[in-house]
Enzyme design. Structure first.
Site, PDB file in Angstrom:
ATOM      1  CE1 TYR A 141     -50.458 -41.992 -32.305  1.00  0.00           C
ATOM      2  CE2 TYR A 141     -48.950 -44.081 -31.980  1.00  0.00           C
ATOM      3  CZ  TYR A 141     -50.480 -43.243 -32.221  1.00  0.00           C
ATOM      4  OH  TYR A 141     -51.380 -43.641 -33.179  1.00  0.00           O
ATOM      5  CE  LYS A 169     -49.826 -41.441 -35.736  1.00  0.00           C
ATOM      6  NZ  LYS A 169     -49.347 -43.342 -36.383  1.00  0.00           N
TER       7      LYS A 169
END
Length: 299
Positions: A141, A169
């Protein structure tokens, strides 16, 4: 003509699901199961639990594990479950990754350690240690605006060699850097910013992890479906149509958790209050959100 996509290890339309609480502020597992089933029935083939949108900073380790287990029971194998396990402490993150595996997660979402601003070698070592801690595949992330530290493109490329680091992400707001990693690796990229869903998908991303999907999962899924069907004009129209709601939910200074819970409460879906230090949306903000929501669903 249909598009050819790369691997989507966790599905294509993932919702960064809020964590429902009771009015007293306790974990609402029944509400979480009902919300999860609703999201999957309306187009989400993956759910991200215990992320920041799920108020992970204010839920206990036990609550996190119970949430994953309850949602697994509710959706069975109809959707993948990615459990947020990122903290600023590598040892704690490893513990959460192992607990997520025991609770039934299909993968883990690991954010860059925040506040301490580790250098890139330390960032890479953190992710490798977490990836080695369980058999679950890892979604990195990258959100430097929140953590204070970027996962630099060259670091992404090095991490892509790890067999369990499979996805990203992307909230980097660095499209050129993203393109560089897409070109040089087989990492599955997921747009983590709702305004980038179509743009990133068009250059080879696997899908999205959407906050807006908490309230309009079908509209988010339709963007990707239209592109997959080769109707790029329709995909663009759908992305533009959801933009006012996206801006209201994520671009007005209120956290997505707050705006999503305000809307879910208005439409009768499980949500409940937010936990401090967050505060609920005030009446004016809630009414503005609802106006944008009603305009979209009426179109």
């Amino acid at each position: 003509m249909t598009s050819t996509r790369g691997a989507a290890p966790f599905g294509r339309t993932l919702c960064a699901m809020i964590t429902p609480f009771t009015e007293e502020g306790a974990l609402d597992l029944d509400g979480a199961q009902r919300l999860a089933a609703h999201l999957v029935a309306r187009g989400c083939d993956g759910l991200v639990l215990n992320g920041t949108t799920g108020e992970s900073p204010t839920t206990t380790d036990e609550e996190k594990a119970r949430l994953v287990a309850a949602v697994r029971e509710a959706v069975c194998d109809r959707a993948s479950l990615v459990a947020g396990v990122g903290t600023s402490d590598t040892r704690h993150t490893v513990e959460l990754a192992r607990a997520a595996a025991k609770s039934g997660a299909d993968g883990v979402l690991v954010v860059t350690p925040y506040y301490s601003r580790p250098p890139q070698e330390a960032v890479a070592a953190h992710f490798r240690q977490v990836a080695d801690a369980s058999d679950l595949p890892v979604m990195l992330y990258d959100i430097p605006g929140r953590t204070g530290t970027r996962i630099e493109p060259d670091t992404m490329v090095r991490l892509a060699d790890h067999p369990r680091i499979v996805a990203v992400k992307d909230c980097s707001y660095d499209f050129l850097g993203t393109l560089s990693v897409l070109r040089r690796t087989e990492l599955a990229y997921y747009a983590g910013c709702d305004e980038h869903v179509l743009a990133l998908y068009a250059v080879g991303a696997a899908g999205c992890v959407s906050t807006v999907a908490n309230v309009v999962p079908d509209r988010v899924a339709a963007i990707l479906a239209a592109f997959d069907a080769g109707d790029t004009t329709r995909a663009a129209e759908l992305q533009l149509a959801v933009t006012p709601l996206t801006e209201a939910m994520t671009g007005t200074g209120l956290p997505g958790t707050v705006t999503a819970k305000a809307l879910l409460a208005h439409v009768g879906l499980p949500a409940g209050p937010v936990r401090p230090p967050l505060l609920p949306a005030d009446r004016e903000a809630a009414e503005g959100l609802l106006a944008h929501y009603e305009e979209l669903v009426a179109a």
